[in-house]
Design a protein around this motif. Structure first.
Motif, PDB file in Angstrom:
ATOM      1  N   SER A 198      15.539  -0.447   0.068  1.00 15.38           N
ATOM      2  CA  SER A 198      15.878  -0.908  -1.288  1.00 15.38           C
ATOM      3  C   SER A 198      16.017   0.300  -2.196  1.00 15.38           C
ATOM      4  CB  SER A 198      14.759  -1.773  -1.878  1.00 15.38           C
ATOM      5  OG  SER A 198      14.567  -2.903  -1.112  1.00 15.38           O
ATOM      6  N   THR A 216      12.424   4.527  -1.841  1.00 13.56           N
ATOM      7  CA  THR A 216      10.971   4.654  -1.679  1.00 13.56           C
ATOM      8  C   THR A 216      10.681   4.378  -0.208  1.00 13.56           C
ATOM      9  OG1 THR A 216      10.832   3.670  -3.875  1.00 13.56           O
ATOM     10  CG2 THR A 216       8.769   3.856  -2.624  1.00 13.56           C
ATOM     11  N   LYS A 218       8.313   4.769   3.351  1.00 12.46           N
ATOM     12  CA  LYS A 218       7.002   5.069   3.947  1.00 12.46           C
ATOM     13  C   LYS A 218       7.201   5.571   5.376  1.00 12.46           C
ATOM     14  CE  LYS A 218       2.634   2.875   5.109  1.00 12.46           C
ATOM     15  NZ  LYS A 218       1.791   1.703   4.924  1.00 12.46           N
ATOM     16  N   GLY A 264       2.959  -2.551  -1.347  1.00 12.99           N
ATOM     17  CA  GLY A 264       3.414  -1.274  -0.805  1.00 12.99           C
ATOM     18  C   GLY A 264       4.801  -0.876  -1.273  1.00 12.99           C
ATOM     19  N   THR A 265       5.667  -0.520  -0.305  1.00 16.72           N
ATOM     20  CA  THR A 265       7.012  -0.058  -0.662  1.00 16.72           C
ATOM     21  C   THR A 265       7.916  -1.201  -1.125  1.00 16.72           C
ATOM     22  OG1 THR A 265       7.594  -0.223   1.663  1.00 16.72           O
ATOM     23  CG2 THR A 265       7.003   1.966   0.848  1.00 16.72           C
ATOM     24  N   ALA A 294      -1.856  -2.667  -3.004  1.00 18.09           N
ATOM     25  CA  ALA A 294      -1.870  -1.527  -2.083  1.00 18.09           C
ATOM     26  C   ALA A 294      -3.296  -1.375  -1.562  1.00 18.09           C
ATOM     27  CB  ALA A 294      -1.415  -0.258  -2.789  1.00 18.09           C
ATOM     28  N   SER A 321      -6.948  -3.333  -1.659  1.00 15.92           N
ATOM     29  CA  SER A 321      -7.595  -4.060  -0.559  1.00 15.92           C
ATOM     30  C   SER A 321      -8.625  -3.227   0.190  1.00 15.92           C
ATOM     31  CB  SER A 321      -6.526  -4.539   0.418  1.00 15.92           C
ATOM     32  OG  SER A 321      -5.806  -3.428   0.916  1.00 15.92           O
ATOM     33  N   ARG A 322      -8.597  -1.899  -0.002  1.00 11.66           N
ATOM     34  CA  ARG A 322      -9.507  -1.085   0.821  1.00 11.66           C
ATOM     35  C   ARG A 322     -10.241  -0.031   0.010  1.00 11.66           C
ATOM     36  NH1 ARG A 322      -6.460  -0.246   6.652  1.00 11.66           N
ATOM     37  NH2 ARG A 322      -5.255  -2.180   6.556  1.00 11.66           N
ATOM     38  N   LYS A 328     -12.230  -6.852  -0.841  1.00  9.34           N
ATOM     39  CA  LYS A 328     -10.785  -6.791  -0.574  1.00  9.34           C
ATOM     40  C   LYS A 328     -10.067  -7.711  -1.564  1.00  9.34           C
ATOM     41  CE  LYS A 328      -8.112  -7.066   3.744  1.00  9.34           C
ATOM     42  NZ  LYS A 328      -8.080  -5.666   4.110  1.00  9.34           N
ATOM     43  N   TYR A 330      -6.162  -9.135  -2.629  1.00  9.35           N
ATOM     44  CA  TYR A 330      -4.727  -9.217  -2.384  1.00  9.35           C
ATOM     45  C   TYR A 330      -4.033  -9.721  -3.652  1.00  9.35           C
ATOM     46  CZ  TYR A 330      -4.926  -8.690   2.770  1.00  9.35           C
ATOM     47  OH  TYR A 330      -5.066  -8.221   4.043  1.00  9.35           O
ATOM     48  N   GLN A 332      -2.287 -12.267  -4.167  1.00 14.70           N
ATOM     49  CA  GLN A 332      -2.461 -13.708  -4.413  1.00 14.70           C
ATOM     50  C   GLN A 332      -3.847 -14.020  -4.989  1.00 14.70           C
ATOM     51  OE1 GLN A 332      -1.632 -12.271  -1.542  1.00 14.70           O
ATOM     52  NE2 GLN A 332      -2.377 -13.328   0.266  1.00 14.70           N
ATOM     53  N   CYS A 356       8.415  -9.229  -2.968  1.00  9.59           N
ATOM     54  CA  CYS A 356       8.967  -8.214  -2.068  1.00  9.59           C
ATOM     55  C   CYS A 356       7.850  -7.436  -1.391  1.00  9.59           C
ATOM     56  CB  CYS A 356       9.855  -7.258  -2.858  1.00  9.59           C
ATOM     57  SG  CYS A 356      10.768  -6.119  -1.804  1.00  9.59           S
ATOM     58  N   GLY A 357       7.971  -7.277  -0.097  1.00 16.02           N
ATOM     59  CA  GLY A 357       6.980  -6.478   0.626  1.00 16.02           C
ATOM     60  C   GLY A 357       6.716  -7.041   1.997  1.00 16.02           C
ATOM     61  N   GLY A 360       3.832 -10.995   5.701  1.00 14.46           N
ATOM     62  CA  GLY A 360       2.588 -11.763   5.718  1.00 14.46           C
ATOM     63  C   GLY A 360       2.133 -12.238   4.354  1.00 14.46           C
ATOM     64  N   TYR A 398       9.781  -8.260   4.813  1.00 16.70           N
ATOM     65  CA  TYR A 398      10.128  -7.828   6.171  1.00 16.70           C
ATOM     66  C   TYR A 398       8.880  -7.831   7.026  1.00 16.70           C
ATOM     67  CZ  TYR A 398      14.337  -5.944   3.998  1.00 16.70           C
ATOM     68  OH  TYR A 398      15.507  -5.781   3.299  1.00 16.70           O
TER      69      TYR A 398
HETATM   70  P1  NAP Z   1       0.873  -1.805   3.317  1.00 18.27           P
HETATM   71  O1  NAP Z   1       0.446  -0.509   2.765  1.00 18.27           O
HETATM   72  O2  NAP Z   1       0.663  -2.081   4.766  1.00 18.27           O
HETATM   73  O3  NAP Z   1       0.211  -3.011   2.539  1.00 18.27           O
HETATM   74  C1  NAP Z   1       0.211  -3.080   1.137  1.00 18.27           C
HETATM   75  C2  NAP Z   1      -0.909  -4.004   0.726  1.00 18.27           C
HETATM   76  O4  NAP Z   1      -0.641  -5.342   1.144  1.00 18.27           O
HETATM   77  C3  NAP Z   1      -2.241  -3.613   1.335  1.00 18.27           C
HETATM   78  O5  NAP Z   1      -3.205  -3.689   0.321  1.00 18.27           O
HETATM   79  C4  NAP Z   1      -2.454  -4.678   2.387  1.00 18.27           C
HETATM   80  O6  NAP Z   1      -3.822  -4.928   2.657  1.00 18.27           O
HETATM   81  C5  NAP Z   1      -1.840  -5.876   1.697  1.00 18.27           C
HETATM   82  N1  NAP Z   1      -1.625  -7.018   2.568  1.00 18.27           N
HETATM   83  C6  NAP Z   1      -1.678  -7.080   3.928  1.00 18.27           C
HETATM   84  N2  NAP Z   1      -1.510  -8.348   4.346  1.00 18.27           N
HETATM   85  C7  NAP Z   1      -1.354  -9.094   3.238  1.00 18.27           C
HETATM   86  C8  NAP Z   1      -1.172 -10.493   3.029  1.00 18.27           C
HETATM   87  N3  NAP Z   1      -1.099 -11.355   4.029  1.00 18.27           N
HETATM   88  N4  NAP Z   1      -1.053 -10.937   1.764  1.00 18.27           N
HETATM   89  C9  NAP Z   1      -1.128 -10.073   0.736  1.00 18.27           C
HETATM   90  N5  NAP Z   1      -1.325  -8.752   0.867  1.00 18.27           N
HETATM   91  C10 NAP Z   1      -1.427  -8.267   2.111  1.00 18.27           C
HETATM   92  O7  NAP Z   1       2.377  -2.012   2.920  1.00 18.27           O
HETATM   93  P2  NAP Z   1       3.621  -1.134   3.339  1.00 18.27           P
HETATM   94  O8  NAP Z   1       3.359  -0.454   4.642  1.00 18.27           O
HETATM   95  O9  NAP Z   1       4.037  -0.284   2.192  1.00 18.27           O
HETATM   96  O10 NAP Z   1       4.678  -2.261   3.648  1.00 18.27           O
HETATM   97  C11 NAP Z   1       5.473  -2.849   2.680  1.00 18.27           C
HETATM   98  C12 NAP Z   1       6.458  -3.774   3.331  1.00 18.27           C
HETATM   99  O11 NAP Z   1       7.527  -3.956   2.422  1.00 18.27           O
HETATM  100  C13 NAP Z   1       7.055  -3.257   4.627  1.00 18.27           C
HETATM  101  O12 NAP Z   1       6.972  -4.298   5.575  1.00 18.27           O
HETATM  102  C14 NAP Z   1       8.505  -2.975   4.230  1.00 18.27           C
HETATM  103  O13 NAP Z   1       9.399  -3.162   5.296  1.00 18.27           O
HETATM  104  C15 NAP Z   1       8.719  -3.993   3.156  1.00 18.27           C
HETATM  105  N6  NAP Z   1       9.809  -3.753   2.239  1.00 18.27           N
HETATM  106  C16 NAP Z   1      10.114  -2.505   1.820  1.00 18.27           C
HETATM  107  C17 NAP Z   1      11.187  -2.320   0.988  1.00 18.27           C
HETATM  108  C18 NAP Z   1      11.596  -0.920   0.583  1.00 18.27           C
HETATM  109  O14 NAP Z   1      12.585  -0.736  -0.004  1.00 18.27           O
HETATM  110  N7  NAP Z   1      10.903   0.090   0.845  1.00 18.27           N
HETATM  111  C19 NAP Z   1      11.913  -3.394   0.531  1.00 18.27           C
HETATM  112  C20 NAP Z   1      11.539  -4.662   0.967  1.00 18.27           C
HETATM  113  C21 NAP Z   1      10.482  -4.826   1.806  1.00 18.27           C
HETATM  114  P3  NAP Z   1      -4.570  -4.531   4.016  1.00 18.27           P
HETATM  115  O15 NAP Z   1      -3.677  -3.618   4.795  1.00 18.27           O
HETATM  116  O16 NAP Z   1      -5.816  -3.851   3.554  1.00 18.27           O
HETATM  117  O17 NAP Z   1      -4.859  -5.824   4.710  1.00 18.27           O
END
Ligand code: NAP
Length: 398
Positions: A198, A216, A218, A264-265, A294, A321-322, A328, A330, A332, A356-357, A360, A398
């Motif tokens: 994005s 952005t 990761k 996150g991202t 995050a 969350s950590r 923890k 979230y 929601q 967006c994110g 799960g 995603y």
């Molecule tokens: P992350 O760091 O793994 O997680 C971000 C936060 O979300 C953490 O606090 C995590 O908690 C929490 N989380 C985990 N499960 C959850 C749930 N069921 N409900 C609510 N919160 C929850 O995130 P990330 O690695 O940055 O991933 C972001 C996602 O966005 C990726 O899958 C990416 O593909 C997607 N995305 C990115 C873009 C972009 O442009 N960059 C656009 C659209 C989508 P814990 O880990 O502590 O459980």
């Protein structure tokens, strides 16, 4: 073959070319060329495995046809052909979408359960340009900057990448994505498919009125493209496809309010929305509320700059969350804690919701919205469908 028959198609205007459907289809009925992603009518058996994995709903197109559209025809499309009137076996003529029978509708309703469903752009959104550059004709951008957004001691390496398009036209709206083609080939010697990101800058550029955009990204351990992008150096050249996405867009109407929920991202498009509003209304009331999750403040992209955005423009709920020693939390959970704010917003027909994110998060957020909507006497399913039909409910997970 019995005629007429139903044909599964993909909307080339809405499809963001993430190829998830192609990778999911158990029958290898989905394929792509430089331009489009298409469905082979002779292989598709309507198993519906591809429907819930599509982040845009572009996969969910059906036509009743006497002769299926060929792959070559589909590869040429810039937009889907309308449903033609159909002569049925009994000799009657059915018009337009009447031709899609109830059994099909029921099947689709089931496949939609839990998925983003068919999205619509906000009524006042600007008209996006899509698919201007493709695999056969990618755009070339030069890396202007690559900055780490998360602290060095955080195990999450998230980068802010600025790409300069020079003199090349690359019109992009907030909420759209671009593809990045990683260099090299796969095990079969084929060029790698682009990965989607994005855009996190507004339409007039990361720096106003410069022809540049930001992403952005990761770093994923073992991730081919994310490691390529996160290791890019200033001056490197990158191949881009896109822009993609015609529904996850922001309203131009300055009265529209935005409820943004991200992890996150997934915050990338929310940054673009916020900057667009900031540049158009200044620090005045922006009507925007954000729930952003995050693991820790150190791993929350744009933590410092976000905290400087005035509350009048954007009310922020940053949840973690950590954090050692803390419970923890979230997004929601915080929405539940702020249920009055959320309830007031979802009851307002000027509100647009963006999620967006992580995939799960969708279930938990939906559950919370269900409870909050019901507390104000609005069944969430019906309210969500209304919002989606009015282009006010947008999910990109995603
Ligand atoms: P992350 O760091 O793994 O997680 C971000 C936060 O979300 C953490 O606090 C995590 O908690 C929490 N989380 C985990 N499960 C959850 C749930 N069921 N409900 C609510 N919160 C929850 O995130 P990330 O690695 O940055 O991933 C972001 C996602 O966005 C990726 O899958 C990416 O593909 C997607 N995305 C990115 C873009 C972009 O442009 N960059 C656009 C659209 C989508 P814990 O880990 O502590 O459980």
């Amino acid at each position: 073959m019995n005629k007429p028959l139903k044909q599964h198609l993909i909307d080339p205007e809405i499809c963001i070319r993430c190829y998830t459907c192609e990778m999911t289809c158990p029958l290898e009925a989905i394929e792509h060329d430089d331009n489009n992603v298409v469905v082979d009518a002779s292989k598709c058996n309507f198993c519906m495995d591809c429907i819930p994995v599509c982040p845009t709903g572009s996969i969910d197109e059906w036509r009743v046809v006497n002769d299926p559209y060929s792959l070559d025809e589909q590869f040429e499309w810039d937009e889907l052909p309308a449903q033609a009137d159909i002569q049925t076996a009994g000799g009657e003529v059915e018009t337009g979408m009447e031709a899609l029978d109830e059994a099909m509708a029921a099947l689709l309703a089931e496949a939609h359960a839990g998925a983003g469903g068919k999205a619509k752009a906000p009524a006042s959104a600007s008209k996006p340009t899509v698919n201007m550059y493709n695999l056969g004709k990618p755009a070339k951008a030069v890396v202007q900057g690559n900055y780490r957004l998360t602290s060095e001691d955080s195990d999450s390496d998230v980068r802010h990448i600025i790409l300069d398009l020079g003199g090349l036209p690359f019109p992009v709206l907030e909420g759209q994505s671009v593809g990045i083609i990683p260099p090299g080939t796969d095990d079969e010697g084929k060029p790698h498919l682009p990965r989607l990101y994005s855009v996190s800058s507004p339409r007039d550029g990361e720096r106003p009125n410069f022809n540049n955009l930001s992403l952005t990204v990761k770093r994923d351990e073992g991730g081919l493209c994310s490691n390529y992008v996160c290791d890019l150096k200033k001056g490197d050249t990158v191949q881009l496809t896109g822009p993609f996405g015609a529904t996850f867009l922001m309203p131009e109407d300055p009265q529209a309010r935005l409820l943004m929920i991200c992890t996150g991202t997934g915050s990338a498009p929310m940054r673009a929305f916020t900057m667009r509003r900031q540049r158009s209304v200044g620090a005045k009331s922006g009507g925007m509320v954000m729930f952003f999750g995050a693991r820790t403040p150190e791993s929350l992209p744009y933590f410092g700059p976000l905290n400087k955005v005035p509350d009048t423009l954007l009310k922020k709920h940053l949840v973690f969350s950590r954090i050692p020693g803390a419970a923890k939390e979230y997004v929601q959970d915080r929405m539940r804690a702020e249920e009055d704010v959320v309830a007031e917003m979802i009851a307002d027909p000027n509100t647009h919701i963006y999620i967006c994110g992580l995939r799960g998060m969708e279930e938990g957020v939906e559950k919370t919205l269900t409870n909050i909507a019901e507390s104000i006497g609005q069944p969430w399913g019906a309210l969500r469908d209304t919002m989606r039909n009015e282009g006010r409910y947008h999910v990109e997970t995603y």
